[in-house]
Design a protein around this motif. Structure first.
Motif, PDB file in Angstrom:
ATOM      1  N   PHE A   8       1.105  -1.144   0.085  1.00  0.00           N
ATOM      2  CA  PHE A   8      -0.254   0.093  -0.297  1.00  0.00           C
ATOM      3  C   PHE A   8       0.558   0.962   0.158  1.00  0.00           C
ATOM      4  CE2 PHE A   8      -1.719  -3.501   2.305  1.00  0.00           C
ATOM      5  CZ  PHE A   8      -3.663  -3.453   1.374  1.00  0.00           C
ATOM      6  N   THR A   9      -0.163   2.510  -0.840  1.00  0.00           N
ATOM      7  CA  THR A   9       1.125   3.245  -0.802  1.00  0.00           C
ATOM      8  C   THR A   9       0.001   4.819  -0.122  1.00  0.00           C
ATOM      9  OG1 THR A   9       2.392   3.340  -1.719  1.00  0.00           O
ATOM     10  CG2 THR A   9       2.373   5.468  -1.839  1.00  0.00           C
ATOM     11  N   VAL A  10       0.439   5.055   1.199  1.00  0.00           N
ATOM     12  CA  VAL A  10      -0.721   6.613   1.638  1.00  0.00           C
ATOM     13  C   VAL A  10       0.069   7.579   1.540  1.00  0.00           C
ATOM     14  CG1 VAL A  10      -2.471   7.368   2.982  1.00  0.00           C
ATOM     15  CG2 VAL A  10      -1.916   4.287   2.664  1.00  0.00           C
ATOM     16  N   ARG A  11      -0.226   8.451   0.831  1.00  0.00           N
ATOM     17  CA  ARG A  11       0.182  10.006   1.550  1.00  0.00           C
ATOM     18  C   ARG A  11       2.245   9.876   1.032  1.00  0.00           C
ATOM     19  NH1 ARG A  11      -2.444  10.137   5.232  1.00  0.00           N
ATOM     20  NH2 ARG A  11      -1.384  10.799   6.751  1.00  0.00           N
ATOM     21  N   GLY A  12       2.487   9.083   0.386  1.00  0.00           N
ATOM     22  CA  GLY A  12       4.059   8.930  -0.832  1.00  0.00           C
ATOM     23  C   GLY A  12       4.303   7.938   0.879  1.00  0.00           C
ATOM     24  N   LEU A  13       4.110   7.091   1.490  1.00  0.00           N
ATOM     25  CA  LEU A  13       4.499   5.712   2.983  1.00  0.00           C
ATOM     26  C   LEU A  13       3.973   4.941   2.021  1.00  0.00           C
ATOM     27  CD1 LEU A  13       5.743   5.402   5.177  1.00  0.00           C
ATOM     28  CD2 LEU A  13       3.615   4.978   6.186  1.00  0.00           C
ATOM     29  N   THR A  14       4.822   3.353   1.391  1.00  0.00           N
ATOM     30  CA  THR A  14       4.480   2.863   0.877  1.00  0.00           C
ATOM     31  C   THR A  14       4.892   2.093   2.281  1.00  0.00           C
ATOM     32  OG1 THR A  14       5.372   3.179  -0.639  1.00  0.00           O
ATOM     33  CG2 THR A  14       5.410   1.178  -0.814  1.00  0.00           C
ATOM     34  N   TYR A  15       4.168   0.673   2.420  1.00  0.00           N
ATOM     35  CA  TYR A  15       4.332  -0.697   3.547  1.00  0.00           C
ATOM     36  C   TYR A  15       3.558  -1.589   3.227  1.00  0.00           C
ATOM     37  CZ  TYR A  15      -0.486   0.763   4.660  1.00  0.00           C
ATOM     38  OH  TYR A  15      -1.778   1.654   4.543  1.00  0.00           O
ATOM     39  N   ARG A  16       4.167  -2.857   3.861  1.00  0.00           N
ATOM     40  CA  ARG A  16       3.531  -4.025   3.306  1.00  0.00           C
ATOM     41  C   ARG A  16       2.947  -4.456   4.400  1.00  0.00           C
ATOM     42  NH1 ARG A  16       8.381  -8.036   2.111  1.00  0.00           N
ATOM     43  NH2 ARG A  16       8.654  -7.199   4.260  1.00  0.00           N
ATOM     44  N   ILE A  17       1.923  -4.878   3.974  1.00  0.00           N
ATOM     45  CA  ILE A  17       0.957  -6.301   5.064  1.00  0.00           C
ATOM     46  C   ILE A  17       0.682  -7.455   4.810  1.00  0.00           C
ATOM     47  CG2 ILE A  17      -1.000  -6.601   6.043  1.00  0.00           C
ATOM     48  CD1 ILE A  17      -0.667  -3.979   6.195  1.00  0.00           C
ATOM     49  N   ARG A  18       1.505  -8.576   5.789  1.00  0.00           N
ATOM     50  CA  ARG A  18       2.037  -9.690   5.991  1.00  0.00           C
ATOM     51  C   ARG A  18       1.838 -10.606   6.635  1.00  0.00           C
ATOM     52  NH1 ARG A  18       6.596 -10.678   7.881  1.00  0.00           N
ATOM     53  NH2 ARG A  18       7.982  -8.669   8.213  1.00  0.00           N
ATOM     54  N   SER A  19       1.806 -11.684   6.113  1.00  0.00           N
ATOM     55  CA  SER A  19       1.544 -12.935   7.291  1.00  0.00           C
ATOM     56  C   SER A  19       3.494 -12.472   8.273  1.00  0.00           C
ATOM     57  CB  SER A  19       1.508 -14.483   7.296  1.00  0.00           C
ATOM     58  OG  SER A  19       0.431 -14.086   6.668  1.00  0.00           O
ATOM     59  N   ALA A  20       3.479 -12.701   9.507  1.00  0.00           N
ATOM     60  CA  ALA A  20       4.512 -12.301  10.484  1.00  0.00           C
ATOM     61  C   ALA A  20       5.443 -13.590  10.333  1.00  0.00           C
ATOM     62  CB  ALA A  20       3.633 -12.548  12.553  1.00  0.00           C
ATOM     63  N   ALA A  21       6.526 -13.793  10.726  1.00  0.00           N
ATOM     64  CA  ALA A  21       7.417 -14.411   9.971  1.00  0.00           C
ATOM     65  C   ALA A  21       8.669 -14.926  11.093  1.00  0.00           C
ATOM     66  CB  ALA A  21       8.011 -14.008   9.167  1.00  0.00           C
ATOM     67  N   LEU A  22       9.441 -15.825  11.527  1.00  0.00           N
ATOM     68  CA  LEU A  22       9.636 -15.971  12.491  1.00  0.00           C
ATOM     69  C   LEU A  22      10.846 -15.162  12.878  1.00  0.00           C
ATOM     70  CD1 LEU A  22      10.583 -19.997  12.459  1.00  0.00           C
ATOM     71  CD2 LEU A  22       9.319 -18.652  14.408  1.00  0.00           C
ATOM     72  N   ALA A  23      11.642 -14.744  12.067  1.00  0.00           N
ATOM     73  CA  ALA A  23      12.696 -13.259  11.728  1.00  0.00           C
ATOM     74  C   ALA A  23      11.900 -12.102  11.952  1.00  0.00           C
ATOM     75  CB  ALA A  23      13.344 -13.287  10.378  1.00  0.00           C
ATOM     76  N   ASP A  24      11.051 -11.805  12.584  1.00  0.00           N
ATOM     77  CA  ASP A  24      10.537 -11.116  12.690  1.00  0.00           C
ATOM     78  C   ASP A  24      10.176 -11.149  14.375  1.00  0.00           C
ATOM     79  OD1 ASP A  24       9.549 -10.464  10.409  1.00  0.00           O
ATOM     80  OD2 ASP A  24       7.646 -11.500  10.165  1.00  0.00           O
ATOM     81  N   ALA A  25      10.450 -11.812  15.551  1.00  0.00           N
ATOM     82  CA  ALA A  25      10.069 -12.278  16.556  1.00  0.00           C
ATOM     83  C   ALA A  25      10.781 -10.817  17.545  1.00  0.00           C
ATOM     84  CB  ALA A  25      10.184 -13.397  16.556  1.00  0.00           C
ATOM     85  N   LYS A  26      12.259 -10.776  17.133  1.00  0.00           N
ATOM     86  CA  LYS A  26      12.789  -9.826  18.479  1.00  0.00           C
ATOM     87  C   LYS A  26      12.353  -8.384  17.905  1.00  0.00           C
ATOM     88  CE  LYS A  26      16.766  -8.287  19.176  1.00  0.00           C
ATOM     89  NZ  LYS A  26      18.893  -8.435  18.950  1.00  0.00           N
ATOM     90  N   GLN A  27      11.619  -8.327  16.649  1.00  0.00           N
ATOM     91  CA  GLN A  27      10.848  -6.707  16.327  1.00  0.00           C
ATOM     92  C   GLN A  27       9.715  -6.689  16.824  1.00  0.00           C
ATOM     93  OE1 GLN A  27      10.846  -4.072  12.436  1.00  0.00           O
ATOM     94  NE2 GLN A  27      12.488  -6.266  11.552  1.00  0.00           N
ATOM     95  N   LEU A  28       9.399  -7.607  17.309  1.00  0.00           N
ATOM     96  CA  LEU A  28       7.727  -7.988  17.781  1.00  0.00           C
ATOM     97  C   LEU A  28       7.485  -7.916  19.170  1.00  0.00           C
ATOM     98  CD1 LEU A  28       6.338 -10.506  15.521  1.00  0.00           C
ATOM     99  CD2 LEU A  28       5.165  -7.976  15.563  1.00  0.00           C
ATOM    100  N   SER A  29       8.947  -7.878  19.570  1.00  0.00           N
ATOM    101  CA  SER A  29       8.717  -8.090  21.206  1.00  0.00           C
ATOM    102  C   SER A  29       8.880  -6.636  20.923  1.00  0.00           C
ATOM    103  CB  SER A  29      10.405  -9.407  22.037  1.00  0.00           C
ATOM    104  OG  SER A  29      10.556  -8.667  22.680  1.00  0.00           O
ATOM    105  N   ALA A  30      10.187  -5.503  20.718  1.00  0.00           N
ATOM    106  CA  ALA A  30      10.369  -4.361  20.959  1.00  0.00           C
ATOM    107  C   ALA A  30       9.892  -3.303  20.371  1.00  0.00           C
ATOM    108  CB  ALA A  30      11.767  -4.148  20.281  1.00  0.00           C
ATOM    109  N   LEU A  31       8.384  -3.863  19.637  1.00  0.00           N
ATOM    110  CA  LEU A  31       7.398  -2.702  18.820  1.00  0.00           C
ATOM    111  C   LEU A  31       6.347  -2.953  19.838  1.00  0.00           C
ATOM    112  CD1 LEU A  31       6.346  -1.110  17.166  1.00  0.00           C
ATOM    113  CD2 LEU A  31       5.311  -2.490  16.596  1.00  0.00           C
ATOM    114  N   ARG A  32       6.302  -4.298  20.701  1.00  0.00           N
ATOM    115  CA  ARG A  32       5.165  -4.605  21.462  1.00  0.00           C
ATOM    116  C   ARG A  32       5.411  -3.629  22.738  1.00  0.00           C
ATOM    117  NH1 ARG A  32       3.390  -8.066  25.173  1.00  0.00           N
ATOM    118  NH2 ARG A  32       1.219  -8.362  25.323  1.00  0.00           N
TER     119      ARG A  32
END
Length: 183
Positions: A8-32
């Motif tokens: 998706f691109t909204v007002r110049g910002l592009t982002y992805r929506i996707r299924s969580a992967a194991l490699a995301d675990a560290k980022q998810l912990s910090a983000l939460r």
């Protein structure tokens, strides 16, 4: 369950929506942990019910295998800025429904990330034949309530004085549900 990613691109910002992967675990912990400190709309105060990288790995593995679970992330160039989760039930009397939750970091608000996580979750639930999505939202979060109503959710009840926030006051929680449309 795993779904295809969408960009998706909204007002110049592009982002992805996707299924969580194991490699995301560290980022998810910090983000939460970060998000819990940015808003009182969520259930936890910063550091409460902390989930470390290993716990997120276990959740992601389980959700990837379960047909009634969905764990999505929103990322901007590989940096996760939000996530949502639909959790199904193993009891037969509740197997027709899932519970939805979403969180987006504050500096990513206003780009429809929460809206797209919700829309992807609804689309997935409808395709899976899930009859009901339920959620709870703080009554003062009127923007979220309007978003949910726009996507077919109805208010099913109010839990009076359900949460006590940092100001020491008690706030109501709105219980909402969306029934799968008949096709």
């Amino acid at each position: 369950m795993i779904i295809s990613e969408n960009i998706f691109t909204v007002r110049g910002l592009t982002y992805r929506i996707r299924s969580a992967a194991l490699a995301d675990a560290k980022q998810l912990s910090a983000l939460r942990l970060k998000i819990d400190g940015e808003t009182e709309y969520l259930d936890r105060e910063p550091g409460e019910a902390f989930l470390d990288e290993k716990k997120f790995e276990a959740i992601i593995q389980e959700d990837s295998k379960q047909s009634r679970h969905l764990f999505l992330v929103a990322d901007i160039e590989g940096e996760i800025v939000g996530f949502s989760r639909c959790e199904g039930h193993s009891l037969k009397r509740f197997a027709h429904k899932v519970t939805f939750g979403v969180a987006v970091q504050k500096d990513a608000w206003g780009y429809h990330i929460g809206k797209e996580l919700l829309a992807a979750s609804i689309d997935w639930a409808d395709k899976q034949g899930i009859q009901k999505i339920s959620l709870q939202v703080l009554k003062t979060n009127q923007k979220a309530i309007r978003l949910y109503e726009h996507h077919g959710f109805e208010i099913e009840g109010v839990l009076k004085n359900d949460k006590r926030l940092a100001d020491g006051l008690y706030y109501d929680t709105v219980v909402m549900g969306r029934q799968r449309p008949s096709f």
